[in-house]
Design an enzyme around this catalytic site. Structure first.
Site, PDB file in Angstrom:
ATOM      1  N   ASP A 214       0.738  -1.245  -0.079  1.00 41.45           N
ATOM      2  CA  ASP A 214       0.153   0.088  -0.156  1.00 41.45           C
ATOM      3  C   ASP A 214       0.927   1.266   0.046  1.00 41.45           C
ATOM      4  O   ASP A 214       2.111   1.233   0.102  1.00 41.45           O
ATOM      5  CB  ASP A 214      -1.088   0.021   1.165  1.00 41.45           C
ATOM      6  CG  ASP A 214      -0.061  -0.175   2.509  1.00 41.45           C
ATOM      7  OD1 ASP A 214       0.205  -1.172   2.896  1.00 41.45           O
ATOM      8  OD2 ASP A 214       0.575   1.014   3.124  1.00 41.45           O
ATOM      9  N   ASP A 216       0.606   3.732   2.387  1.00 42.29           N
ATOM     10  CA  ASP A 216       0.656   4.183   3.772  1.00 42.29           C
ATOM     11  C   ASP A 216      -0.602   5.545   3.508  1.00 42.29           C
ATOM     12  O   ASP A 216      -1.472   5.316   2.978  1.00 42.29           O
ATOM     13  CB  ASP A 216       1.697   4.774   4.244  1.00 42.29           C
ATOM     14  CG  ASP A 216       1.925   4.723   5.637  1.00 42.29           C
ATOM     15  OD1 ASP A 216       1.134   4.013   6.202  1.00 42.29           O
ATOM     16  OD2 ASP A 216       2.308   5.811   6.162  1.00 42.29           O
TER      17      ASP A 216
HETATM   18  N1  LIG Z   1       1.274   1.076   5.806  1.00 41.81           N
HETATM   19  C1  LIG Z   1       1.874   0.435   6.560  1.00 41.81           C
HETATM   20  N2  LIG Z   1       2.287   0.847   7.861  1.00 41.81           N
HETATM   21  C2  LIG Z   1       2.684   0.031   8.698  1.00 41.81           C
HETATM   22  N3  LIG Z   1       2.926  -1.463   8.447  1.00 41.81           N
HETATM   23  C3  LIG Z   1       2.389  -1.894   7.359  1.00 41.81           C
HETATM   24  N4  LIG Z   1       2.632  -3.072   6.811  1.00 41.81           N
HETATM   25  C4  LIG Z   1       1.956  -2.832   5.578  1.00 41.81           C
HETATM   26  N5  LIG Z   1       1.606  -1.781   5.320  1.00 41.81           N
HETATM   27  C5  LIG Z   1       1.947  -0.885   6.473  1.00 41.81           C
END
Ligand SMILES: Nc1ncnc2[nH]cnc12
Ligand SMILES: CSC[C@H]1O[C@H](OP(=O)(O)O)[C@H](O)[C@@H]1O
Length: 309
Positions: A214, A216
Site C-alpha cells: 500500500d 500508507d
Molecule cells: N502502511 C503500513 N504501515 C505499517 N505497516 C505496514 N505493513 C503494511 N503496510 C503498512
C-alpha cells in the site's frame, strides 16, 4: 558444558502434552518451528511471525524467543519477509525491496535486547542493520525470480532503501507519513525491530525481503491505508515470496556451507567487540541464559578478569 546439538527427542502420547523441568529461557516462539526439507534435502526452519492464522499483534511478537529458537537449532542466516507500506511513488504495491537502513519509531515497549535486565552489558554494532553481503548476494537472485514472472505478474525490485519501523498497531497519520518521507524513509512496517537487532546480537546474518502492499497515508488525494487494502495485496505478494524462497534456498544453503561461508557470514564473531569485559558482578544465571544464544562467549566456567571487575 551442555551439548549444543539436540540429541534426544521425546514423543508425547495421549495425555502427555508437555514435560516438567524443561525451561526455554527466552519464552515460546510465535509458532511451532517447522523444520522441513526442500526436494534437494536442504533443511529449512520456518516460523510464522504473527502465529499461524495471524493472532499476535506486532508489539507482542516474541522476537527474542523466535531468534533464540532459530539460533539454538543451528540456523546461521535469516531471510525475513515483511508486508510494508510504501512512502515513495515509484515503489508501487507489489514491488519487492531489500532495504539497507532502518529508522526506529517503536516506543520502547518491546524487549529489544538479549542483554536487557541482565548483569552483562553489550553494545552491538548496528550502523548497517542488515547483512550487507547477504543483501548483495540476494539482489541478482531475487531480481531474476521477479523478472521470470508471467507477463503482467512481473515485479520491480528496489535496493538501498530505508524502512521506518513504527509501533502500531494503528497505521500512521497523514502528518506522520509525510514526516517519514522528509526524514528519508522509503518504506514502513511494524516488524523489523527488534527482530533485526536480536539477530545481530545472536550473530546471525539477517536480510529483510519487503513486499509493498500500500501507499500508507502520505498521498494527499487518496484514501489512507486500511488493513483491508493490505490484505488484498498480501495474498499475491505471499505467492511471489514463496516463489522467491523456493528458487533461492538451495543456492543459499550452498553459500552458507561453502568454502567462503565465513566471508559471507560477516556477523559471526562480531559480538566479541560488543560485550563488555567480565565483571565479578555478573550473575551466573545471566551467563547461562545468554549461553543459550551465544555459547561461544557464555557457555562453561570462565575465570573472572578481576582487573575489569
Ligand atoms: N502502511 C503500513 N504501515 C505499517 N505497516 C505496514 N505493513 C503494511 N503496510 C503498512
Ligand atoms: C497487516 S498490516 C500491518 C502488519 O503487516 C506487517 O507485518 P509483517 O512485517 O509481519 O509482514 C507490518 O509489519 C505489520 O505488522
Amino acid at each position: 558444558m551442555a551439548e549444543d546439538n539436540v540429541l534426544i527427542g521425546v514423543i508425547g502420547g495421549s495425555g502427555l502434552y508437555h514435560l516438567d523441568n524443561l525451561t526455554f529461557p527466552w519464552g515460546f516462539p510465535s509458532s511451532p518451528i517447522t523444520i522441513s526439507s526442500l526436494p534437494s534435502g536442504t533443511k529449512v526452519a520456518f516460523v510464522a511471525r504473527h502465529g499461524v492464522g495471524h493472532f499476535i499483534n506486532p508489539s507482542n511478537v516474541p522476537s527474542r524467543a523466535n531468534i533464540a529458537a532459530l539460533k539454538s537449532l543451528g540456523v546461521r542466516v535469516i531471510l525475513a519477509f515483511s508486508a510494508v507500506g510504501s512512502l515513495r511513488e515509484e515503489i508501487s504495491p507489489g514491488s519487492f525491496v531489500l532495504p539497507n537502513q532502518i529508522i526506529d519509531r517503536t516506543k520502547g515497549i518491546r524487549p529489544a535486547s538479549f542483554f536487557a535486565d541482565t548483569t552483562i552489558v553489550a553494545h552491538t554494532m548496528f550502523g548497517d542493520p542488515f547483512s550487507n553481503k547477504l543483501v548483495k548476494w540476494l539482489e541478482p537472485r531475487v531480481r531474476r525470480v521477479l523478472e521470470e514472472g508471467k507477463e503482467g505478474e512481473k515485479r520491480k525490485l528496489f535496493t538501498e532503501k530505508c524502512i521506518v519501523c513504527m509501533e502500531g498497531p494503528q497505521f500512521s497519520t497523514r502528518a506522520e507519513s509525510q514526516m517519514y518521507r522528509q526524514w528519508g524513509g522509503d518504506l514502513i512496517n511494524m516488524s523489523v525491530l527488534p527482530e533485526s537487532k536480536l539477530a545481530r546480537e545472536a550473530e546471525l546474518s539477517y536480510a529483510l525481503i519487503a513486499t509493498a502492499t500500500d501507499y500508507d497515508s502520505w498521498r494527499p488525494h487518496t484514501e489512507s491505508v486500511t488493513a483491508l487494502e493490505v490484505f488484498k495485496t498480501l495474498k499475491e505478494n505471499a505467492e511471489t515470496s514463496r516463489r522467491v524462497a523456493a528458487t533461492i534456498l538451495d543456492e543459499l544453503q550452498q553459500a552458507v556451507t561453502g568454502k567462503d561461508a565465513d566471508l559471507f557470514l560477516e556477523e559471526k564473531g562480531a559480538m566479541k567487540f560488543s560485550i563488555m569485559p567480565r565483571s565479578v558482578r555478573q550473575k551466573q544465571e545471566d551467563r547461562d541464559k545468554l549461553a543459550f544464544i551465544l555459547p561461544e562467549y557464555f557457555a562453561g566456567e570462565e575465570t573472572v578478569d578481576v582487573s575489569s571487575a
